[in-house]
Scaffold this active site. Structure first.
Site, PDB file in Angstrom:
ATOM      1  N   PRO A   1      38.873  29.497  49.907  1.00  0.00           N
ATOM      2  CA  PRO A   1      38.017  30.683  50.026  1.00  0.00           C
ATOM      3  C   PRO A   1      38.801  31.951  49.669  1.00  0.00           C
ATOM      4  CG  PRO A   1      37.837  29.320  51.999  1.00  0.00           C
ATOM      5  CD  PRO A   1      38.957  28.744  51.170  1.00  0.00           C
TER       6      PRO A   1
ATOM      7  N   GLY B   1      42.716  35.307  53.684  1.00  0.00           N
ATOM      8  CA  GLY B   1      44.023  35.058  54.305  1.00  0.00           C
ATOM      9  C   GLY B   1      44.568  33.667  54.043  1.00  0.00           C
ATOM     10  N   LEU B   2      43.977  32.954  53.087  1.00  0.00           N
ATOM     11  CA  LEU B   2      44.460  31.595  52.788  1.00  0.00           C
ATOM     12  C   LEU B   2      45.270  31.551  51.492  1.00  0.00           C
ATOM     13  CD1 LEU B   2      41.288  29.656  53.933  1.00  0.00           C
ATOM     14  CD2 LEU B   2      43.555  29.430  54.924  1.00  0.00           C
ATOM     15  N   GLY B   3      45.521  32.704  50.922  1.00  0.00           N
ATOM     16  CA  GLY B   3      46.413  32.760  49.762  1.00  0.00           C
ATOM     17  C   GLY B   3      45.760  32.329  48.457  1.00  0.00           C
ATOM     18  N   SER B   4      44.449  32.516  48.344  1.00  0.00           N
ATOM     19  CA  SER B   4      43.782  32.031  47.130  1.00  0.00           C
ATOM     20  C   SER B   4      44.338  32.695  45.864  1.00  0.00           C
ATOM     21  CB  SER B   4      42.262  32.188  47.238  1.00  0.00           C
ATOM     22  OG  SER B   4      41.822  33.312  46.579  1.00  0.00           O
TER      23      SER B   4
ATOM     24  N   ALA C   1      47.766  31.271  44.988  1.00  0.00           N
ATOM     25  CA  ALA C   1      47.679  29.875  44.532  1.00  0.00           C
ATOM     26  C   ALA C   1      47.132  29.805  43.101  1.00  0.00           C
ATOM     27  CB  ALA C   1      46.793  29.074  45.483  1.00  0.00           C
TER      28      ALA C   1
ATOM     29  N   ASP D   1      53.291  35.197  51.190  1.00  0.00           N
ATOM     30  CA  ASP D   1      52.236  34.335  50.631  1.00  0.00           C
ATOM     31  C   ASP D   1      52.729  33.582  49.398  1.00  0.00           C
ATOM     32  OD1 ASP D   1      50.676  35.517  52.533  1.00  0.00           O
ATOM     33  OD2 ASP D   1      49.038  36.039  51.186  1.00  0.00           O
TER      34      ASP D   1
HETATM   35  O1  PMV Z   1      47.247  37.452  52.709  1.00  0.00           O
HETATM   36  P1  PMV Z   1      47.069  37.473  54.172  1.00  0.00           P
HETATM   37  O2  PMV Z   1      45.736  37.923  54.652  1.00  0.00           O
HETATM   38  O3  PMV Z   1      47.526  36.202  54.783  1.00  0.00           O
HETATM   39  O4  PMV Z   1      48.043  38.598  54.791  1.00  0.00           O
HETATM   40  C1  PMV Z   1      49.349  38.688  54.417  1.00  0.00           C
HETATM   41  C2  PMV Z   1      50.203  38.956  55.579  1.00  0.00           C
HETATM   42  C3  PMV Z   1      50.530  40.393  55.898  1.00  0.00           C
HETATM   43  O5  PMV Z   1      51.689  40.320  56.737  1.00  0.00           O
HETATM   44  C4  PMV Z   1      49.404  41.051  56.666  1.00  0.00           C
HETATM   45  C5  PMV Z   1      50.847  41.219  54.665  1.00  0.00           C
HETATM   46  C6  PMV Z   1      52.107  40.797  53.931  1.00  0.00           C
HETATM   47  O6  PMV Z   1      52.264  41.226  52.780  1.00  0.00           O
HETATM   48  O7  PMV Z   1      52.933  40.061  54.500  1.00  0.00           O
END
Ligand code: PMV
Length: 307
Positions: free
Chosen positions: A95, A99-102, A105, A146
């Protein structure tokens, strides 16, 4: 026909604080992935993006602010080669903006596919640095966590600008991921924490440091197989993220629902304000927690084992 795959990721501990140099823990989620398949082309280089109704993307340097275009531009710049005459079929089950790194990836799979068609052998280190550059479009000032966990496909203990430390998992454990379905822009949440850091540096700094300590303790628990210790750490980490204003009513409600259904621990994960939360579960309560999250309104519920 050859395919390259990159996994999704989830942050277990330390999001937001990682931007300020504190450690964080992230793991790949192999059941969700982006895939780039290379096929011969009779009309030059093109990407066929299957998740966008098979939209055909041609390279256009004027669109450099768009992630696929930026990925292609960086690759050509790094290798000094032009794009090969191939079709790249892109598919992703991750998705987006949750926050799952789409994004990371997709960039990783695309870079690996196109570079192989160019006969350019890119090390993981180079792929990681190129994906980091693309991440700046989504995140503004990304910490790099990420792209690192996705490119190396390993559980990591990550400190910005430090060599990557792989986590050794003494005992595998299971997580349920609950997706609120609310698309959230990480750079907005990151920007708001930055404002807090400017207006109230003392208490914000303390919270950020406390999150870093939690990540260190979590590493210890994971590497010694004391999985139940993670529950309290998740609780504390979630509370600190609430104080940093990056949780949301839905995320808080999902966390409560997971705990009531028997989860050992639960917290929001990633940028927050929407996106995903995670619950640490045993085999016995996994199903009940997944159902509780669905009932609370989760649009996707995924199970993943960290091993
Ligand atoms: O991409 P996300 O939603 O998993 O967020 C990344 C994590 C944060 O710490 C909020 C931002 C970052 O660049 O590390």
């Amino acid at each position: 026909m050859t395919s390259w795959i990159a996994p999704a990721k989830i942050i277990l501990f330390g999001e937001h604080a990682v931007v300020y140099g504190e450690p964080a823990i992230a793991v790949p989620v192999a059941s969700l992935k982006a895939e780039a398949t290379v096929k011969p082309s009779t009309d030059g280089f093109k990407i066929i993006a299957h998740d966008m109704d098979a939209v055909i993307v041609r390279y256009d340097v004027s669109l450099i602010e768009e992630p696929l275009q930026r990925t292609l531009a960086l690759l050509q710049q790094y290798t000094g080669k032009s794009l090969p005459d191939v079709e790249i079929h892109l598919r992703s089950s991750i998705p987006m903006a949750s926050g799952l790194g789409s994004g990371a990836a997709i960039s990783t799979a695309l870079l690996r596919a196109v570079s192989s068609a160019m006969d350019a052998d890119l090390s993981d280190e180079i792929v990681n640095s190129l994906v980091f550059e693309v991440e700046k479009i989504h995140h503004g000032t990304p910490s790099g966590i990420d792209n690192t966990v996705i490119v190396y496909e390993q559980p990591i203990f990550y400190v910005r600008n430090q060599p990557i430390e792989r986590l050794s998992i003494a005992r595998s454990f299971k997580l349920i991921i609950g997706d609120t379905g609310q698309k959230a822009l990480t750079h907005v949440a990151v920007g708001d924490v930055r404002k807090l850091m400017e207006t109230d540096p003392e208490s914000t700094g303390k919270r950020v440091k406390a999150i870093g300590k939690i990540a260190v303790a979590a590493r210890q628990a994971i590497e010694t197989g004391k999985i139940t210790d993670l529950g309290v750490l998740m609780h504390k980490n979630h509370h600190l993220l609430q104080e940093l204003t990056v949780s949301s009513p839905d995320l808080d409600q999902f966390v409560e629902a997971a705990l009531s259904a028997g989860a050992i621990g639960a917290k929001m994960s990633g940028g927050g304000r929407g996106g995903n939360m995670i619950a640490l579960v045993t085999d016995d309560c996994a199903e009940a927690v997944a159902n509780a999250l669905r009932q609370a309104g989760a649009v996707h519920v995924f199970e993943t084992t960290v091993a």
